[in-house]
Write an enzyme that holds these catalytic residues in place. Structure first.
Site, PDB file in Angstrom:
ATOM      1  CD  GLN B 151      39.221  44.272  33.269  1.00  0.00           C
ATOM      2  OE1 GLN B 151      39.938  45.217  33.749  1.00  0.00           O
ATOM      3  NE2 GLN B 151      39.684  43.243  32.831  1.00  0.00           N
ATOM      4  N   GLY B 157      35.303  38.455  28.972  1.00  0.00           N
ATOM      5  CA  GLY B 157      36.490  38.530  29.747  1.00  0.00           C
ATOM      6  C   GLY B 157      37.554  39.203  29.108  1.00  0.00           C
ATOM      7  NE  ARG B 295      49.116  39.151  31.268  1.00  0.00           N
ATOM      8  CZ  ARG B 295      48.673  40.185  30.235  1.00  0.00           C
ATOM      9  NH1 ARG B 295      49.616  40.694  29.678  1.00  0.00           N
ATOM     10  NH2 ARG B 295      47.444  40.406  30.303  1.00  0.00           N
ATOM     11  NE  ARG B 320      52.580   3.371  48.824  1.00  0.00           N
ATOM     12  CZ  ARG B 320      51.470   2.945  49.216  1.00  0.00           C
ATOM     13  NH1 ARG B 320      51.201   3.056  50.473  1.00  0.00           N
ATOM     14  NH2 ARG B 320      50.634   2.185  48.428  1.00  0.00           N
ATOM     15  CB  SER B 392      51.091  31.291  27.576  1.00  0.00           C
ATOM     16  OG  SER B 392      50.444  30.334  27.046  1.00  0.00           O
ATOM     17  CE1 TYR B 433      45.909  34.422  37.933  1.00  0.00           C
ATOM     18  CE2 TYR B 433      44.655  32.445  38.597  1.00  0.00           C
ATOM     19  CZ  TYR B 433      45.788  33.137  38.584  1.00  0.00           C
ATOM     20  OH  TYR B 433      46.754  32.658  39.546  1.00  0.00           O
ATOM     21  CD  GLU B 434      45.739  38.953  36.290  1.00  0.00           C
ATOM     22  OE1 GLU B 434      46.027  39.936  35.378  1.00  0.00           O
ATOM     23  OE2 GLU B 434      44.885  39.359  37.487  1.00  0.00           O
TER      24      GLU B 434
END
Lengths: 673, 673
Positions: B151, B157, B295, B320, B392, B433-434
Site C-alpha cells: 500500500q 503513507g 491497533r 550489578r 499513540s 506504522y499503522e
C-alpha cells in the site's frame, strides 16, 4: 549571491528554495554565532571544500551498507589518506578544525585512531614524566605506535576506587605485576583496545607491600610492533557490536600476571621509588581535569548531533507533502502542521542554546585551566558542578530532540537512509560515558546543597548559585509588567530552581534531624536532588542563551536569535511550570499567556525554519543523510541509495533455493496428491 | 517448589535468588493476570518448553552477529523447521499461541513470511470473493505462494487518497493496467516485498474512463513461481537497512504498465463489471477493520516490548553492584538507588497498565466485530477513537520506558548483548506504522471535540467520554478524604482531561467565531488538541488498571497489583499535575502528599521488583539478552558472547597489514632518517 540564505543553488528542489528565499538573516553570519567567530565559520567551509576535492576521502559506499569489518577498514583507509593531507587541510593545533575534519571525512561511527588522539596522547601529556614523554609521547604523536586508555572494567565503571585490575609492586625485580584476577576485572569497553592499538595506558589498583593505594596509570605494550600479535600474558579482543560506534573496536583486555618495569607507571604527579616508597601527588584535583575537559566540550558535540538531526528533519519536512490543511488546496508541506512545528522548532532553539551554553562553559574551562597552572583552584568546583549538570541535561534533551526529529520524518525516518537513528545511537552514548547522567546530577546536587546550606546560615552565595541568596518575588511578573525584556522569564526560572533546591535541602535536613545516616538520607532524597540539579542547569542554559542574544550586534541576526530565545523560554517554562504553579508563583492566566506566546512563536519561526538549520552549515558529506540533502532531491536519491543493499546484489537470493522454494514446492506437491 | 517466585533454580546467581525469595506473590498466578487466563499463561510455558526440545529451532548464533542476508536466511530456516512442528507446538487457530511461538523462535526482527500471515491472508479473507479465495487464499494458506500487502508508496503513507499508483481499466481487453508513473509512486516499505514474496495485493487508484475512484486492491503476481525471477514489467528490490526489522526485506515495487485480468481486482465489497460499470461497497466503514484490528492488539505488543526491556534491566540491576550507599559497607546492588528505582518501577507499572488496557481494548474490538457482522456499527467510532489514542500514547510511553531501561544498565546497556537497543528499534516503529502518532491523536481529538460540543449543547454523553458531562469537584479530594479508594485520583485525572478538552474546544470555537476556516483553525489548535487526546487516553489507562485491580480475587496478587497501581497513579499524576494546578484543582500541599506517596511506593515495590518482571515469564530464548538472563550469570556470558564478534575471527585483522602497519612503519622510517 545576494541571497541571505547561502545554501541556494540552481537546480535545487523548488520547495526548498522557496523556504530559503524567505530567510530574514544571513545564514553565514549566523554560523559565526554558532561557531563563535566568522573566522571559525569560514574555516569550516574551507575545510569542507578542500576535502571535497580529494576523491579518496569520500565514503566508498554509504556507511549503513558496510559490515563492522568494512567500517573499521574504511575508517583506517581514510586515516591513511588524511595523514598525507593533514597539514594542508587544517591547522593541527586547532581542536575545532580537527573536529570538523573528522566529522566530514570519518563521521561519528569511530575509527581505529579515535582514542589515540582523544585519550592516549592527552593522558601521556598530563601524567607522563619528561623521560616517559620522550619514550612514548613523541612516538605516539608521530603515530609510530597507536594507543588507547584502558580504565573501565566489565564490573566497574563509575566507581574507580573498586577497579579490580591490580598492579602489585615487586621490589625484588623492580617490576609491577599487572593482573586481572576475575572475569569482572577484565578491561571492557575502551575504544580501539580490541584490535587497532598496540599500546595502552592501563588503570590499575596499585598495591605495594599489600597496601592498596588506589587507581594509577601504567603503560602497557599490548602487541608486537611488527606482527601486531598480542604479547604473552595478554588476551585482547573486540567486545562485539553496539548500538552505534561500530567502526570502533571497543575491546577487552585480560592481563595474566604481566610484568612491566617500574618505570612504566606514569609518574608525573605520583611516584613509586625503587624501594617501594610511595610519594603522593601534590594536589588531588589534578586528575579531574581530563574528564572535565571532555565534559566541557560535550555541550557543543551534543548541539552538533541535535542540529544534524534537525537539519535532516526540517529540510525533509519542507519537501515532503502529505495531507491537506484546506481540503480544496493541494497537499501541503508537512512543515505547515502546527504539530510538526511544535515537534521540531523547540529543539532548534535548544540546539542553539546548547551551543551558546557550551561556549560559555569552554571559556570557563580555559580560565580554570589557566588558574590551575598558577595553583589557583577556586573555580574548579564551580566548573565541575556546571559541567556535571550540563552533561546530564544536555545529553538527555539531545536524545529527546533527535528522536523527535526522526519521528517527524515518518516512515523514511526509520530507514538508515535518514541516518538519524545512527546519529541517535552515537549521541546517546553521551548519557552514559564520561560520567553516568544520574551520578552527574547527584554530583551537582552536592554542590547545590552546600550552597543552600550557606544561604540558610545567612551567608551570601555568588557566581552560578548567586540567585539562591538574591531577593525573589512572591509572584512571577510574566505578563504583569509593561517592559518587554526576558528578565521576568529568567526570574521565574530562578524561582523554580530555588524552590526545588530548598525543597530537596529541607527534605534532606528533616531526614538527618530524624537520625537517618547521611548516606541513607541522601539516597532517599536523590530523586528530589536530581530534579533540583536539572532545574538549576536549565536555568543556566536559558541564561546563557539570553546573554548571547543580548551581546549580538547585527540587527537581523539578533532579531532571528531573539525569536528562538522567545520560543525557548516559553516552551521550557511550560515544561517545568508545575513547580511555579504549586506555590502560586505562576497562575492560570499567565499560563494562558505563555501558551499563546508559544504558538505565536512557532508561526514566527516558520518562515526561517530551513534557514535556522542551514546556518549550521552542515555539508551533505558530513550529514550522510538522503533525507537531509541540501538540494532537497530526496526521492530519486532514496531509490539510488537502496540499490546498495546487499540483498539487491542478485534478483533471487540463496534463501529462495535453500528454504522458500522447498517450502512452497512441498505444499504444491501435497495439493496435487 | 514452595517458592512463590517460580524462576528460582539451583546454581543461580545468589544476588538474584535473594530477590526472588522476597516475593510476596506467586509469579505464575500473576502471569495469569498478564496473559488473561491461567490457561494462556500455562500454554506459553508449555510452548517454550516444547521449543527448547527442538535444537534446530535455537538461534544458530546471537542475532546481533548476523548480517542482513544471514538474518533473512536464519529466519527462513526456522520457518522451514517450524512448519514441520507447527501443529504439535500450538493451536494454529489461537493468535496468542502463534504470537508467542513467533517471539520465542523467530524474535522481533522479522522473517520472510511475516506479512504473508499478518496482512496478505487477512486481506484476502476480507476482500476476496469466494472465487478469488479459491484461486489464491487457499494456496496462500497452504503456503504454495507467499504474499504481501503493498500500500505505502515512497511519497505517500497516511494520505491514501493521494496514492499515485494507477490501475486503469481497459474495457477492450478486460484488463487493468497497473502503473507507477513517478519515482514517488513506487511502492516503498511493504514488508517482504523486496525478495521473499511472489504475490502481492497492490493498492492502486482505480481509474475507469478517466474517472478517479480512489484506492482499490489488486492481486499481482510478482515473480515466477518456479524460478522466483521478477516477471516482466515489474521491478522489485530491497529498500536497504533500517533501524531494526533487518530480517525483513521491506521492499520497493515499480510497475511498468503491467496488465492484469479484471478479475484480479479484489471484489468482495466493490465491483468493476466487464463494461467498466463500477459498483460501490455497501458500507464504507468496512475498510477500517484491518487497521483497527492491528491497533487493538498493539497495546499488548508494546507492553510485551516494554516488559522485555524491564526484565533485562531489573534483573541486571539486581546483580550489578556499583558504589556505596553507606561508605562502610560493601558495594550495593544498583537497584538500591532511589534514582534507579524511579527510573524503572514506574515503567513496570505502565507495562502492566498497558497490558490491562490492551485486554479491555481487545474485548471491545471483539464485540464491535460481532456487532458489525449483524450490521451494528454504533461502537465502531468509540473503538476507532480509543485505539487511535492508545496506539499513540502507548507507543510513545513504551519508547520512553525502553530507553530508560537501557540507560539504567549503564555501559553494558549500550552493547547489543543487552539487546535492549534492538527491542527499542523494533518497538519504536510502532510510533509511525499503522497510523502516525500525531495523526492518530488528532483523529481521537475529532471524536473528543464532537463530544465536547454535545456537552456544551446540554446533551449528556456516555461511554468513554461520559465523564465530560459528569459532575466535577472544584477541588481534588486527594488527601482530603478519609477513604482509601483510588476514586480521588481517577476523579482528578478526569478533571484534568476534561479541562484540557474544553480548553481546546473553546480555543477552536473562538477561532471559528473569528471567521477562520475550520481547517486552519483546526491546525492552529492542533497542539492543544493532541494534549487533550493524550490526557483522555492516560485517564483511560489509569481507569483500566484500577478496574483490573478491583476485579482480582486472589489476595496476594491483588495486593501486589495494588502497589503497582498506587505507584502508577502517583507517578502519572505528578507528570500531568500542572493541568490541575493551573486552576487550583490541586494545591501545593496535595503535591507534597503525592510526592511522598510516590517515594513510599518505590520502597514498597523494591522487594518485589524482580518478581514483577519475572511474572511476565519471558524465557531467555525470547529475551535474547545476556544482561537479562534468568540465572543472573551475566559477566561470564558477556565474555562468551563477545567471542562471536566477527572482529575476533583472527588475532590480527587485515586492516593492520593494509593500513595501520604502513602508517606506523612510514612514521618509524621517518624517525630514523
Amino acid at each position: 549571491m545576494g541571497n541571505l540564505n547561502k545554501e541556494i543553488r540552481d537546480g535545487d528542489h523548488p520547495d526548498i528554495t522557496e523556504e530559503r528565499l524567505k530567510s530574514t538573516f544571513d545564514t553565514h553570519k549566523m554560523a559565526a554565532q554558532i561557531y563563535n567567530s566568522q573566522r571559525a565559520a569560514d574555516r569550516r567551509n574551507e575545510i569542507t571544500s578542500a576535502v571535497l576535492k580529494i576523491p579518496e576521502l569520500q565514503d566508498i559506499k554509504p556507511l549503513p551498507f558496510l559490515s563492522r569489518e568494512e567500517k573499521v577498514e574504511e575508517a583506517a583507509r581514510k586515516i591513511g589518506i588524511l595523514s598525507e593531507h593533514l597539514y594542508d587541510l587544517v591547522n593541527v593545533n586547532d581542536g575545532a578544525e580537527l573536529y570538523h575534519l573528522n566529522n566530514v571525512v570519518i563521521g561519528g561511527e569511530g575509527n581505529p585512531l579515535a582514542l589515540h588522539g582523544v585519550m592516549f596522547i592527552p593522558v601521556l601529556q598530563a601524567q607522563a614524566t619528561d623521560e616517559q614523554k620522550k619514550k612514548w609521547l613523541y612516538r605516539a604523536m608521530k603515530r609510530e605506535i597507536i594507543g588507547t586508555y584502558a580504565q573501565t572494567e566489565m564490573g566497574h565503571g563509575s566507581n574507580l576506587r573498586k577497579l579490580e585490575t591490580t598492579a602489585t609492586y615487586d621490589k625484588a625485580t623492580e617490576e609491577f605485576v599487572l593482573n586481572s584476577p576475575t572475569t569482572t576485572s577484565m578491561k571492557w569497553w575502551p575504544g580501539n583496545l580490541g584490535k587497532s592499538t598496540n599500546y595502552a595506558v592501563v588503570v590499575a589498583t596499585l598495591i605495594i607491600n599489600e597496601k592498596d593505594y588506589g587507581p594509577h596509570s601504567f603503560m602497557v605494550q599490548l602487541r608486537d610492533e611488527n606482527t601486531h600479535k598480542p604479547l604473552p600474558n595478554i588476551e585482547v579482543g573486540d567486545i562485539g557490536p553496539k548500538m552505534a560506534y561500530n567502526a570502533t573496536d571497543n575491546g577487552f583486555l585480560k592481563l595474566n600476571h604481566l610484568r612491566i618495569p617500574r618505570t612504566n607507571m606514569l609518574m608525573k604527579h605520583v611516584k613509586v621509588e625503587k624501594d617501594g616508597t610511595y610519594i603522593k601527588p601534590p594536589h588531588a584535583k589534578m586528575s579531574y581535569s581530563a574528564m572535565v575537559h571532555v565534559r566541557a566540550h560535550m555541550n557543543n558535540t551534543m548541539a552538533y548531533f541535535l542540529a544534524s538531526s534537525l537539519t535532516i528533519a526540517v529540510r525533509y519536512s519542507s519537501i515532503r507533502r502529505q495531507g491537506h490543511i484546506n481540503p480544496k488546496e493541494p497537499e501541503v508541506k508537512v512543515l505547515e502542521y502546527q504539530t510538526q512545528q511544535h515537534r521540531l522548532f523547540p529543539h532548534i532553539a535548544r540546539a542553539y542554546a546548547f551551543s551558546f551554553a557550551g561556549a560559555e562553559t569552554v571559556r570557563l574551562y580555559e580560565k580554570v585551566k589557566k588558574d590551575m597552572e598558577s595553583g589557583e583552584t577556586e573555580l574548579m568546583a564551580d566548573l565541575h558542578a556546571l559541567t556535571s549538570g550540563l552533561k546530564s541535561v544536555v545529553t538527555y534533551l539531545t536524545m529527546q530532540g533527535i528522536e523527535q526529529a526522526r519521528q517527524s520524518c515518518g516512515g523514511h525516518g526509520y530507514s538508515m537512509a535518514s541516518y538519524i537513528s545512527e546519529i541517535y545511537g552515537i549521541a546517546i552514548g553521551g548519557c552514559t560515558y564520561e560520567g553516568e547522567n544520574m551520578v552527574m546530577l547527584l554530583q551537582l546536587a552536592r554542590y547545590l546543597m552546600k550552597a543552600a546550606k550557606a544561604v540558610k546560615e545567612g551567608k551570601k552565595v555568588e557566581g552560578l548559585v548567586g540567585y539562591l541568596s538574591a531577593p525573589d518575588n512572591r509572584h512571577s511578573l510574566i505578563d504583569r509588567t509593561p517592559e518587554k525584556s526576558y528578565d521576568t522569564y529568567l526570574k521565574t526560572f530562578e524561582h523554580i530552581a530555588r524552590q526545588q533546591i530548598f525543597r530537596a535541602f529541607d527534605k534532606l535536613e528533616k531526614m538527618l534531624t530524624s537520625g537517618l545516616p547521611h548516606s541513607e538520607a541522601w539516597n532517599k532524597c536523590s530523586v528530589e536532588l536530581t530534579r533540583a540539579s536539572r532545574l538549576h542547569t536549565r536555568l543556566f542554559i536559558a541564561q546563557a542563551f539570553a546573554r548571547r542574544v543580548h551581546d549580538v550586534v547585527d540587527f537581523h541576526i539578533k532579531e532571528a536569535l531573539d525569536d528562538l530565545l522567545h520560543l525557548h523560554l516559553n516552551y521550557e517554562l511550560l515544561d517545568v511550570a508545575s513547580y511555579a504553579l504549586e506555590d502560586g508563583h505562576l497562575c492560570g492566566e499567565q499560563m494562558n499567556f505563555i501558551r499563546s506566546e508559544l504558538y505565536r512563536s512557532l508561526g514566527k519561526i516558520r518562515p526561517n525554519a530551513v534557514s535556522y538549520v542551514d546556518a549550521w552549515e552542515l555539508s551533505d558529506m558530513e550529514l550522510r543523510s538522503v533525507l537531509g540533502r541540501r538540494d532537497g532531491h530526496v526521492y530519486e536519491n532514496l531509490y539510488k541509495w537502496a540499490q546498495n543493499s546487499s540483498l539487491n546484489r542478485t534478483d533471487v537470493l540463496p534463501v529462495f533455493e535453500k528454504y522458500l522454494k522447498p517450502l512452497m514446492m512441498s505444499a504444491r506437491k501435497n495439493s496435487k496428491l
